[in-house]
Design a protein around this motif. Structure first.
Motif, PDB file in Angstrom:
ATOM      1  N   ARG A 238     -22.879 -63.461 -39.693  1.00 26.31           N
ATOM      2  CA  ARG A 238     -24.112 -63.965 -39.084  1.00 26.31           C
ATOM      3  C   ARG A 238     -25.215 -64.094 -40.123  1.00 26.31           C
ATOM      4  O   ARG A 238     -25.233 -63.407 -41.138  1.00 26.31           O
ATOM      5  N   TYR A 239     -26.116 -65.020 -39.811  1.00 31.54           N
ATOM      6  CA  TYR A 239     -27.381 -65.134 -40.523  1.00 31.54           C
ATOM      7  C   TYR A 239     -28.421 -64.362 -39.717  1.00 31.54           C
ATOM      8  O   TYR A 239     -28.152 -63.960 -38.577  1.00 31.54           O
ATOM      9  N   PRO A 240     -29.612 -64.164 -40.274  1.00 33.08           N
ATOM     10  CA  PRO A 240     -30.636 -63.429 -39.510  1.00 33.08           C
ATOM     11  C   PRO A 240     -30.918 -64.026 -38.135  1.00 33.08           C
ATOM     12  O   PRO A 240     -31.168 -63.297 -37.174  1.00 33.08           O
ATOM     13  N   CYS A 241     -30.865 -65.354 -38.031  1.00 36.92           N
ATOM     14  CA  CYS A 241     -31.244 -65.999 -36.770  1.00 36.92           C
ATOM     15  C   CYS A 241     -30.119 -66.774 -36.101  1.00 36.92           C
ATOM     16  O   CYS A 241     -30.351 -67.452 -35.097  1.00 36.92           O
ATOM     17  N   ASP A 242     -28.906 -66.707 -36.649  1.00 28.57           N
ATOM     18  CA  ASP A 242     -27.841 -67.527 -36.085  1.00 28.57           C
ATOM     19  C   ASP A 242     -26.494 -66.956 -36.505  1.00 28.57           C
ATOM     20  O   ASP A 242     -26.412 -66.097 -37.386  1.00 28.57           O
ATOM     21  N   ASN A 243     -25.440 -67.460 -35.860  1.00 32.09           N
ATOM     22  CA  ASN A 243     -24.088 -67.079 -36.272  1.00 32.09           C
ATOM     23  C   ASN A 243     -23.708 -67.784 -37.569  1.00 32.09           C
ATOM     24  O   ASN A 243     -24.187 -68.888 -37.843  1.00 32.09           O
ATOM     25  N   ALA A 244     -22.841 -67.153 -38.343  1.00 31.98           N
ATOM     26  CA  ALA A 244     -22.292 -67.777 -39.550  1.00 31.98           C
ATOM     27  C   ALA A 244     -20.787 -67.888 -39.374  1.00 31.98           C
ATOM     28  O   ALA A 244     -20.141 -66.923 -38.958  1.00 31.98           O
ATOM     29  N   PRO A 245     -20.195 -69.038 -39.666  1.00 30.77           N
ATOM     30  CA  PRO A 245     -18.741 -69.170 -39.504  1.00 30.77           C
ATOM     31  C   PRO A 245     -17.973 -68.116 -40.300  1.00 30.77           C
ATOM     32  O   PRO A 245     -18.311 -67.825 -41.449  1.00 30.77           O
ATOM     33  N   CYS A 246     -16.958 -67.551 -39.660  1.00 27.71           N
ATOM     34  CA  CYS A 246     -16.003 -66.679 -40.345  1.00 27.71           C
ATOM     35  C   CYS A 246     -14.930 -67.596 -40.931  1.00 27.71           C
ATOM     36  O   CYS A 246     -14.194 -68.245 -40.200  1.00 27.71           O
ATOM     37  N   THR A 247     -14.850 -67.669 -42.247  1.00 30.96           N
ATOM     38  CA  THR A 247     -14.019 -68.672 -42.902  1.00 30.96           C
ATOM     39  C   THR A 247     -12.613 -68.193 -43.239  1.00 30.96           C
ATOM     40  O   THR A 247     -11.719 -69.017 -43.464  1.00 30.96           O
ATOM     41  N   GLY A 248     -12.399 -66.858 -43.282  1.00 33.72           N
ATOM     42  CA  GLY A 248     -11.080 -66.377 -43.673  1.00 33.72           C
ATOM     43  C   GLY A 248     -10.818 -64.957 -43.216  1.00 33.72           C
ATOM     44  O   GLY A 248     -11.751 -64.146 -43.113  1.00 33.72           O
ATOM     45  N   VAL A 249      -9.552 -64.671 -42.940  1.00 32.24           N
ATOM     46  CA  VAL A 249      -9.126 -63.309 -42.615  1.00 32.24           C
ATOM     47  C   VAL A 249      -7.822 -63.029 -43.358  1.00 32.24           C
ATOM     48  O   VAL A 249      -7.050 -63.940 -43.661  1.00 32.24           O
ATOM     49  N   VAL A 250      -7.594 -61.757 -43.647  1.00 32.22           N
ATOM     50  CA  VAL A 250      -6.335 -61.332 -44.248  1.00 32.22           C
ATOM     51  C   VAL A 250      -5.972 -59.970 -43.673  1.00 32.22           C
ATOM     52  O   VAL A 250      -6.850 -59.142 -43.420  1.00 32.22           O
ATOM     53  N   CYS A 251      -4.677 -59.761 -43.424  1.00 32.27           N
ATOM     54  CA  CYS A 251      -4.208 -58.552 -42.755  1.00 32.27           C
ATOM     55  C   CYS A 251      -3.288 -57.756 -43.664  1.00 32.27           C
ATOM     56  O   CYS A 251      -2.444 -58.312 -44.360  1.00 32.27           O
ATOM     57  N   ASN A 252      -3.463 -56.458 -43.635  1.00 28.64           N
ATOM     58  CA  ASN A 252      -2.539 -55.518 -44.260  1.00 28.64           C
ATOM     59  C   ASN A 252      -2.541 -54.301 -43.345  1.00 28.64           C
ATOM     60  O   ASN A 252      -3.186 -53.303 -43.616  1.00 28.64           O
ATOM     61  N   SER A 253      -1.838 -54.445 -42.220  1.00 32.52           N
ATOM     62  CA  SER A 253      -1.939 -53.495 -41.112  1.00 32.52           C
ATOM     63  C   SER A 253      -1.851 -52.051 -41.609  1.00 32.52           C
ATOM     64  O   SER A 253      -0.995 -51.730 -42.434  1.00 32.52           O
ATOM     65  N   PRO A 254      -2.759 -51.178 -41.120  1.00 31.82           N
ATOM     66  CA  PRO A 254      -3.721 -51.393 -40.024  1.00 31.82           C
ATOM     67  C   PRO A 254      -5.074 -51.932 -40.466  1.00 31.82           C
ATOM     68  O   PRO A 254      -6.012 -51.907 -39.682  1.00 31.82           O
ATOM     69  N   GLU A 255      -5.200 -52.409 -41.692  1.00 26.60           N
ATOM     70  CA  GLU A 255      -6.482 -52.902 -42.156  1.00 26.60           C
ATOM     71  C   GLU A 255      -6.557 -54.423 -42.074  1.00 26.60           C
ATOM     72  O   GLU A 255      -5.549 -55.121 -42.137  1.00 26.60           O
ATOM     73  N   LEU A 256      -7.792 -54.888 -41.952  1.00 22.91           N
ATOM     74  CA  LEU A 256      -8.071 -56.303 -41.783  1.00 22.91           C
ATOM     75  C   LEU A 256      -9.387 -56.586 -42.493  1.00 22.91           C
ATOM     76  O   LEU A 256     -10.321 -55.785 -42.432  1.00 22.91           O
ATOM     77  N   VAL A 257      -9.452 -57.703 -43.201  1.00 23.77           N
ATOM     78  CA  VAL A 257     -10.662 -58.085 -43.925  1.00 23.77           C
ATOM     79  C   VAL A 257     -11.037 -59.512 -43.531  1.00 23.77           C
ATOM     80  O   VAL A 257     -10.165 -60.384 -43.425  1.00 23.77           O
ATOM     81  N   SER A 258     -12.333 -59.739 -43.313  1.00 23.46           N
ATOM     82  CA  SER A 258     -12.809 -61.099 -43.043  1.00 23.46           C
ATOM     83  C   SER A 258     -13.918 -61.459 -44.009  1.00 23.46           C
ATOM     84  O   SER A 258     -14.627 -60.584 -44.538  1.00 23.46           O
ATOM     85  N   VAL A 259     -14.072 -62.783 -44.250  1.00 26.08           N
ATOM     86  CA  VAL A 259     -15.146 -63.300 -45.100  1.00 26.08           C
ATOM     87  C   VAL A 259     -15.784 -64.474 -44.381  1.00 26.08           C
ATOM     88  O   VAL A 259     -15.224 -65.014 -43.423  1.00 26.08           O
ATOM     89  N   GLY A 260     -16.978 -64.865 -44.860  1.00 23.53           N
ATOM     90  CA  GLY A 260     -17.658 -65.937 -44.140  1.00 23.53           C
ATOM     91  C   GLY A 260     -18.659 -66.704 -44.967  1.00 23.53           C
ATOM     92  O   GLY A 260     -18.871 -66.432 -46.152  1.00 23.53           O
ATOM     93  N   GLU A 261     -19.295 -67.657 -44.283  1.00 26.58           N
ATOM     94  CA  GLU A 261     -20.338 -68.465 -44.912  1.00 26.58           C
ATOM     95  C   GLU A 261     -21.546 -67.627 -45.289  1.00 26.58           C
ATOM     96  O   GLU A 261     -22.341 -68.024 -46.143  1.00 26.58           O
ATOM     97  N   ASP A 262     -21.702 -66.473 -44.645  1.00 26.30           N
ATOM     98  CA  ASP A 262     -22.845 -65.607 -44.917  1.00 26.30           C
ATOM     99  C   ASP A 262     -22.674 -64.782 -46.182  1.00 26.30           C
ATOM    100  O   ASP A 262     -23.551 -63.999 -46.548  1.00 26.30           O
ATOM    101  N   GLY A 263     -21.537 -64.912 -46.872  1.00 25.36           N
ATOM    102  CA  GLY A 263     -21.319 -64.164 -48.101  1.00 25.36           C
ATOM    103  C   GLY A 263     -20.995 -62.707 -47.892  1.00 25.36           C
ATOM    104  O   GLY A 263     -20.999 -61.922 -48.843  1.00 25.36           O
ATOM    105  N   ARG A 264     -20.666 -62.323 -46.651  1.00 27.00           N
ATOM    106  CA  ARG A 264     -20.307 -60.930 -46.370  1.00 27.00           C
ATOM    107  C   ARG A 264     -18.792 -60.750 -46.431  1.00 27.00           C
ATOM    108  O   ARG A 264     -18.031 -61.651 -46.109  1.00 27.00           O
ATOM    109  N   ILE A 265     -18.384 -59.543 -46.805  1.00 28.88           N
ATOM    110  CA  ILE A 265     -16.990 -59.112 -46.701  1.00 28.88           C
ATOM    111  C   ILE A 265     -16.963 -57.948 -45.721  1.00 28.88           C
ATOM    112  O   ILE A 265     -17.696 -56.974 -45.891  1.00 28.88           O
ATOM    113  N   VAL A 266     -16.132 -58.077 -44.680  1.00 24.23           N
ATOM    114  CA  VAL A 266     -16.101 -57.066 -43.617  1.00 24.23           C
ATOM    115  C   VAL A 266     -14.704 -56.453 -43.562  1.00 24.23           C
ATOM    116  O   VAL A 266     -13.704 -57.176 -43.513  1.00 24.23           O
ATOM    117  N   LEU A 267     -14.661 -55.134 -43.575  1.00 19.94           N
ATOM    118  CA  LEU A 267     -13.400 -54.382 -43.524  1.00 19.94           C
ATOM    119  C   LEU A 267     -13.291 -53.690 -42.175  1.00 19.94           C
ATOM    120  O   LEU A 267     -14.228 -53.024 -41.726  1.00 19.94           O
TER     121      LEU A 267
END
Length: 374
Positions: free
Chosen positions: A122-151
């Motif tokens: 997300r951006y401060p005032c809007d959603n940001a597209p999630c552009t990619g995900v990768v799985c290594n069960s039980p962990e999952l990582v996503s990245v997006g247009e907002d430049g964030r990496i989420v674990l």
């Protein structure tokens, strides 16, 4: 080309993935999932081919993909990955990350939502597209247009960790490099390595293309030698990197005439690599270090190579060096084969497992080849 089955599905396919086959299984994959984009109602769908796809209808033939089940997806599906045999992770243009559970019961086969992380990007005032995900069960990582990496951990509702401002530009794709870290590519031609054991928000390593900052759209790592990485981007170039040496690509290959959307090493025979593009082509690349004669013309395509010499690690075994890092490319062999009978609209996604290749297009078609020569 007779071994290719085409299925017209009345939706633009953005992502396509084989369901993983159990490691002890000798069977070829027979179930895959798709995600759509740019449609009035986007969907995540599950399909079967082979014996599971045999239909009683006269106009269908064995190998023609058959729809098992589907469910509505909010926003465009920007990435899709199997977490395990019955769970599928979808990245949305709304910024959400959703885990779907596939229920294969014959009487009531379907897809249900196991969990959704709304506005993971997300951006401060809007959603940001999630552009990619990768799985290594039980962990999952996503990245997006907002430049964030989420674990995430799949069995935990709360987000495990966020690397804020990991990138000032759009992160387009992500892959696990090791169990403790990931590799990302961005819209200014950079490849960044992240080590989750480090607490800061800085990458462990940054590699980049010299000259113009051409956006990189896709990344995959060699399944056996994790220091070898392939990327593709806006200029259609196939780049091979050795992340141990320097911060520039090891080789550059003119692969496509438009954006390259995905690149995949074959998971069990990684001398074979596959790419797909906005130009409507799907290419099979075979690399071999054992030939004295370059063969760049198979499939009627002229491929030019720019390469730097590989350097064997100190004390390293020369035989362990991948064919992709076989020194001067003019001494190696790189064979290129077109995998589709004719060029179509953009080939947005592909996946390969065993001898089975599947791809999805903007022409609202799915192509399946169950006799890939690997």
């Amino acid at each position: 080309m007779d071994c290719i089955a085409a299925k017209y599905v009345s939706q633009k396919i953005s992502k396509i993935r084989w369901r993983p086959v159990p490691s002890e299984s000798l069977h070829q994959p027979d179930v895959f999932a798709t995600g759509s984009w740019d449609n009035e109602d986007n969907k995540v769908s599950v399909w079967a081919v082979g014996e599971n796809g045999v239909s009683s209808m006269d106009d269908e033939f064995e190998g023609d993909p058959q729809l098992l089940c589907e469910t509505k997806h909010e926003g465009d599906v920007l990435d899709l990955q199997f977490l395990d045999q019955d769970k599928i992770v979808a990245a949305s243009s709304t910024g959400a990350v959703t885990i779907f559970k596939h229920h294969p019961d014959k009487d009531k086969e379907g897809l249900s939502v196991a969990h959704t992380w709304e506005r993971a990007h997300r951006y401060p005032c809007d959603n940001a597209p999630c552009t990619g995900v990768v799985c290594n069960s039980p962990e999952l990582v996503s990245v997006g247009e907002d430049g964030r990496i989420v674990l995430y951990k799949v069995d935990q509702r709360a987000i495990l960790r966020v690397i804020e401002n990991a990138d000032s530009s759009t992160i387009h794709a992500v892959t696990f490099l090791k169990t403790t870290g990931v590799l990302t590519v961005n819209s200014i031609g950079q490849l960044k390595l992240w080590d989750f054991r480090q607490q800061g928000n800085e990458p462990a390593q940054v590699l980049s293309l010299t000259g113009d900052r051409v956006p990189l759209h896709c990344v995959d790592r060699h399944p056996n030698q994790q220091h070898i990485v392939a990327t593709g981007g806006q200029d259609g170039m196939l780049c091979i990197w050795d992340v141990r040496q320097g911060n520039m690509p090891f080789s550059l290959t003119e692969a496509h005439s438009a954006e390259m959307w995905e690149v995949h090493f074959h998971p069990s025979n990684p001398d074979h690599l596959f790419t797909c593009s906005e130009d409507g082509s799907l290419l099979h690349w075979e690399s071999s270090a054992n030939s004295d004669t370059p063969s760049f013309l198979q499939g009627g395509r002229n491929t030019s190579i720019i390469s730097r010499s590989a350097i064997a690690p100190a004390g390293g075994n020369q035989s362990l060096i991948s064919a992709w890092l076989a020194g001067d490319s003019s001494k190696g062999r790189l064979e290129t084969t077109h995998m589709l009978p004719s060029q179509t609209l953009s080939v947005n996604s592909l996946d390969v497992l065993g001898q089975c290749l599947v791809c999805g297009t903007d022409g609202e078609a799915i192509y399946v080849n169950r006799q890939v020569p690997v």
